[in-house]
Design a protein around this motif. Structure first.
Motif, PDB file in Angstrom:
ATOM      1  N   PRO A 103     -11.138   1.910  -0.769  1.00  0.00           N
ATOM      2  CA  PRO A 103     -10.174   2.888  -0.773  1.00  0.00           C
ATOM      3  C   PRO A 103      -9.253   2.797  -2.073  1.00  0.00           C
ATOM      4  N   LEU A 104      -8.990   1.416  -2.479  1.00  0.00           N
ATOM      5  CA  LEU A 104      -8.159   1.287  -3.613  1.00  0.00           C
ATOM      6  C   LEU A 104      -8.881   1.816  -4.879  1.00  0.00           C
ATOM      7  N   ALA A 105     -10.137   1.616  -4.825  1.00  0.00           N
ATOM      8  CA  ALA A 105     -10.995   2.366  -6.000  1.00  0.00           C
ATOM      9  C   ALA A 105     -10.300   3.649  -6.200  1.00  0.00           C
TER      10      ALA A 105
ATOM     11  N   GLU B  91      -6.673   7.692  -9.441  1.00  0.00           N
ATOM     12  CA  GLU B  91      -5.576   8.736  -9.601  1.00  0.00           C
ATOM     13  C   GLU B  91      -4.335   8.070 -10.139  1.00  0.00           C
ATOM     14  N   GLU B  92      -4.136   6.873 -10.632  1.00  0.00           N
ATOM     15  CA  GLU B  92      -3.025   6.341 -11.070  1.00  0.00           C
ATOM     16  C   GLU B  92      -2.966   6.785 -12.467  1.00  0.00           C
ATOM     17  N   PRO B  93      -1.972   7.139 -12.816  1.00  0.00           N
ATOM     18  CA  PRO B  93      -1.498   7.446 -14.362  1.00  0.00           C
ATOM     19  C   PRO B  93      -1.039   6.260 -15.294  1.00  0.00           C
ATOM     20  N   ASP B  94      -0.599   5.158 -14.587  1.00  0.00           N
ATOM     21  CA  ASP B  94       0.040   4.170 -15.299  1.00  0.00           C
ATOM     22  C   ASP B  94      -1.124   3.079 -15.484  1.00  0.00           C
ATOM     23  N   ALA B  95      -1.097   2.828 -16.882  1.00  0.00           N
ATOM     24  CA  ALA B  95      -2.386   1.936 -17.229  1.00  0.00           C
ATOM     25  C   ALA B  95      -2.222   0.374 -16.664  1.00  0.00           C
TER      26      ALA B  95
ATOM     27  N   VAL C   9       0.964  -1.178  -0.022  1.00  0.00           N
ATOM     28  CA  VAL C   9      -0.089   0.067  -0.118  1.00  0.00           C
ATOM     29  C   VAL C   9       0.865   1.360  -0.028  1.00  0.00           C
ATOM     30  N   VAL C  10       1.977   1.296   0.753  1.00  0.00           N
ATOM     31  CA  VAL C  10       2.773   2.391   0.736  1.00  0.00           C
ATOM     32  C   VAL C  10       3.550   2.713  -0.787  1.00  0.00           C
ATOM     33  N   ASP C  11       3.992   1.563  -1.275  1.00  0.00           N
ATOM     34  CA  ASP C  11       4.600   1.650  -2.394  1.00  0.00           C
ATOM     35  C   ASP C  11       3.744   2.384  -3.720  1.00  0.00           C
ATOM     36  N   LEU C  12       2.291   2.031  -3.533  1.00  0.00           N
ATOM     37  CA  LEU C  12       1.599   2.524  -4.525  1.00  0.00           C
ATOM     38  C   LEU C  12       1.759   4.012  -4.665  1.00  0.00           C
ATOM     39  N   TYR C  13       2.342   4.832  -3.682  1.00  0.00           N
ATOM     40  CA  TYR C  13       2.311   6.291  -3.671  1.00  0.00           C
ATOM     41  C   TYR C  13       3.875   6.842  -4.077  1.00  0.00           C
ATOM     42  N   SER C  14       4.586   5.477  -4.438  1.00  0.00           N
ATOM     43  CA  SER C  14       6.149   6.020  -4.729  1.00  0.00           C
ATOM     44  C   SER C  14       6.126   6.568  -6.211  1.00  0.00           C
ATOM     45  N   SER C  15       7.088   7.476  -6.113  1.00  0.00           N
ATOM     46  CA  SER C  15       7.284   8.140  -7.774  1.00  0.00           C
ATOM     47  C   SER C  15       8.015   7.034  -8.715  1.00  0.00           C
ATOM     48  N   ASP C  16       8.422   6.093  -8.022  1.00  0.00           N
ATOM     49  CA  ASP C  16       9.192   5.017  -9.040  1.00  0.00           C
ATOM     50  C   ASP C  16       8.291   4.113  -9.617  1.00  0.00           C
ATOM     51  N   LEU C  17       8.151   4.009 -10.790  1.00  0.00           N
ATOM     52  CA  LEU C  17       7.041   3.306 -11.481  1.00  0.00           C
ATOM     53  C   LEU C  17       7.138   1.759 -11.299  1.00  0.00           C
ATOM     54  N   ALA C  18       8.465   1.355 -11.302  1.00  0.00           N
ATOM     55  CA  ALA C  18       8.664  -0.079 -11.225  1.00  0.00           C
ATOM     56  C   ALA C  18       8.180  -0.657  -9.870  1.00  0.00           C
ATOM     57  N   LEU C  19       8.423   0.281  -8.860  1.00  0.00           N
ATOM     58  CA  LEU C  19       7.760  -0.112  -7.502  1.00  0.00           C
ATOM     59  C   LEU C  19       6.349  -0.187  -7.430  1.00  0.00           C
ATOM     60  N   ARG C  20       5.748   0.858  -8.004  1.00  0.00           N
ATOM     61  CA  ARG C  20       4.407   0.655  -8.075  1.00  0.00           C
ATOM     62  C   ARG C  20       3.684  -0.426  -8.703  1.00  0.00           C
ATOM     63  N   ARG C  21       4.453  -0.730  -9.827  1.00  0.00           N
ATOM     64  CA  ARG C  21       3.859  -1.997 -10.686  1.00  0.00           C
ATOM     65  C   ARG C  21       4.138  -3.114  -9.808  1.00  0.00           C
TER      66      ARG C  21
END
Length: 567
Positions: free
Chosen positions: A194-196, A201-205, A165-177
């Protein structure tokens, strides 16, 4: 790193207050849904009890408060440790993620003096450590002077979910994936809503797709038949597991829909397996084309059965290895330079073989075959003596490593893709040489009618030398390519010499187009047969097929033209 609002560094001058006051400020300045997300994480993990005294404060990076957060982990009660983990998540301390990861990895430990440290490398007896609060290196400490903060499986699951959950807010795209991947199958009712909001807000498809699949899996587990439609067509293993469970569930309508979706997925998997088999077959065929195309030139022009052709391939591979020894740490540059170097080494070796042996044995195919076989043994032993009888590993450059993921069930390795492209480039270059240069014109003339070519003033001996050098150089290029697919050893060429002759005979002696078609075809056929017949039996079947084919078409797929072919 772009921290989530609840985990960002605290503002300077903010005093430690109560948890209620901190939550009120977060609600006013950052939006209430994120607080709901973090609290939902705690509820999902069964943390409904009151937080310990340390969670009543809002740390602002002060070491004293941070130390209290870590001390709350160093207790015997696992439920209390779970509450301490929740407090760290809600602490807004920028070091929280590192603490949670170190705790999950078993690297967050305490010294005999009560100081919390993070172990950097837990191998050996002396471990390098750093201070958990300041990050300051503390040198090495004996493992006996450290006490690990123990966790159980429930806490491990809690830590993984919290870190995800914390990593979902990282600026690192690889970490969010990676975080979205970890949440597949881990979402429950408290995290769903909440995940919805995070998805919106998530920019990466790709991250959005994974989070939507995670929510759909949760909905499917709750018996929602609409979730099956959202998961249909996904080839991800966890999605298939979720559909399989639903197909064996107690809800008839959901089970029927899940089985239908699974059948659709299985059909897509079969298509992907066919594509994968075709890709590996073409990559194997490209290797056969590189190994055989030089042989097709020499065999077609000179009629020489060169049993040392495999050792010319080996020389090209060893040239690549030698270039990497000359340029340590630069495998990409070494590989690029090995292309012309491998060609020249093999070409010079080919000229030496032609001038030293083959020119004296023209018109005597059996003696030529035996002589070149003897040369192949000499070259093998020379390499064993001068270098080593052991295989050598050639480092694959970074830009050739890894694979391209087409979907969740199909990925194409880059090294084989480069080899396939390289084979096509070499083939196109040879076609240009044969069609657009004087050498190519003379080679075609000598191939079709040697006596007539001599009468027209073409120096057939010079053509033989140049042709043998060209064919040997291409064999060296095959060795350069093979060095990226397998280990380099003295017996490398022996694995391809028989297959090379089969490709030449099947495609038509001396015909480049025939060599290309035959090489790619035999590569695909081998790859199709191997899964159910085995590697050895597949080769036997291919050999029998070629024998039967030659009985019907003795000149191969693309027969030679000219009087020489008629003879």
């Amino acid at each position: 790193m772009r921290y989530p609002p609840m985990l960002g560094p605290a503002s300077a001058g903010v005093r430690v207050g109560t948890a209620a006051a901190g939550n009120e400020r977060a609600s006013e300045t950052r939006g209430s849904w994120l607080l709901v997300l973090l609290l939902a994480l705690a509820l999902a993990l069964g943390l409904t009890q009151a937080a310990p005294a340390v969670a009543q404060s809002e740390p602002n990076g002060d070491d004293e408060v941070a130390n209290e957060l870590l001390e709350a982990l160093d207790v015997a009660s696992f439920p209390a440790k779970g509450e301490a983990i929740e407090a760290i998540v809600l602490s807004e301390d920028p070091r929280a993620r590192d603490w949670l990861q170190a705790l999950l990895d078993g690297r967050l430990q305490r010294t005999d003096e009560g100081r919390f440290v993070v172990v950097l490398d837990n191998t050996g007896r002396e471990w390098p450590v750093q201070d958990a609060l300041s990050g300051e290196p503390l040198g090495e400490m004996s493992r006996r002077d450290l006490d690990r903060i123990g966790i159980n499986n429930a806490l491990r699951n809690q830590l993984r979910s919290a870190i995800a959950v914390v990593d979902l807010y990282s600026s690192d795209l690889a970490l969010r994936r990676a975080s979205a991947e970890r949440l597949l199958g881990e979402v429950d009712a408290d995290l769903a809503e909440p995940l919805a909001a995070v998805i919106e807000e998530e920019p990466d498809a790709r991250v959005r797709e994974r989070l939507m699949q995670a929510l759909a899996i949760h909905r499917l587990e709750q018996g929602e038949i609409e979730a099956v439609a959202d998961l249909r067509g996904s080839l991800h293993p966890r999605v298939r597991v979720a559909l399989s469970r639903a197909a064996n569930g107690d809800e008839p309508l959901v089970a029927d829909a899940a089985r239908e979706a699974l059948n659709s997925v299985e059909q897509m998997l079969k298509v992907n397996r066919v594509v994968e088999t075709l890709y590996f077959g073409l990559s194997l065929g490209s290797v056969l084309v590189l190994a055989a195309i030089g042989l097709a030139i020499t065999f077609g022009v000179m009629g020489v059965i060169n049993m040392a052709h495999g050792e010319l391939i080996m020389l090209g591979a060893y040239t690549t290895w030698a270039m990497q020894q000359l340029l340590p740490g630069q495998p990409g540059l070494a590989l690029i330079l090995a292309i012309p170097a491998g060609f020249m080494v093999a070409a010079l070796a080919g000229v030496a073989i032609e001038r030293g042996v083959i020119q004296f044995l023209k018109g005597r195919p059996l003696e030529t075959l035996l002589a070149t076989f003897g040369i192949s043994l000499i070259l093998q032993q020379l390499v064993r003596t001068a270098i080593s009888p052991l295989n050598r590993t050639v480092i694959t450059p970074e830009w050739m490593s890894g694979s391209i993921a087409i979907n969740d069930a199909l990925s194409l390795t880059l090294n084989r893709m480069y080899v396939l492209g390289f084979a096509l480039v070499v083939f196109a270059s040879l076609m240009l040489i044969m069609r657009r240069t004087r050498l190519g014109l003379e080679v075609r003339a000598v191939t079709q009618n040697r006596a007539m070519a001599r009468s027209m003033g073409i120096r057939a001996t010079r053509v033989d030398i140049m042709t043998f050098a060209l064919g040997s150089g291409v064999a060296g290029l095959a060795g350069v390519a093979l060095s990226q697919l397998t280990n380099v050893g003295p017996n490398l060429g022996q694995n391809y010499i028989i297959d090379s002759f089969m490709v030449v005979v099947f495609g038509g002696v001396g015909n480049l187009w025939g060599t290309l078609v035959a090489g790619l075809s035999l590569g695909v056929i081998n790859q199709v047969l191997e899964p159910w017949a085995g590697a050895v039996m597949a080769k036997i079947i291919v050999l029998v097929f070629i024998i039967l084919f030659i009985q019907k078409r003795p000149r191969g797929l693309f027969p030679q033209k000219g009087r020489a072919a008629e003879g």
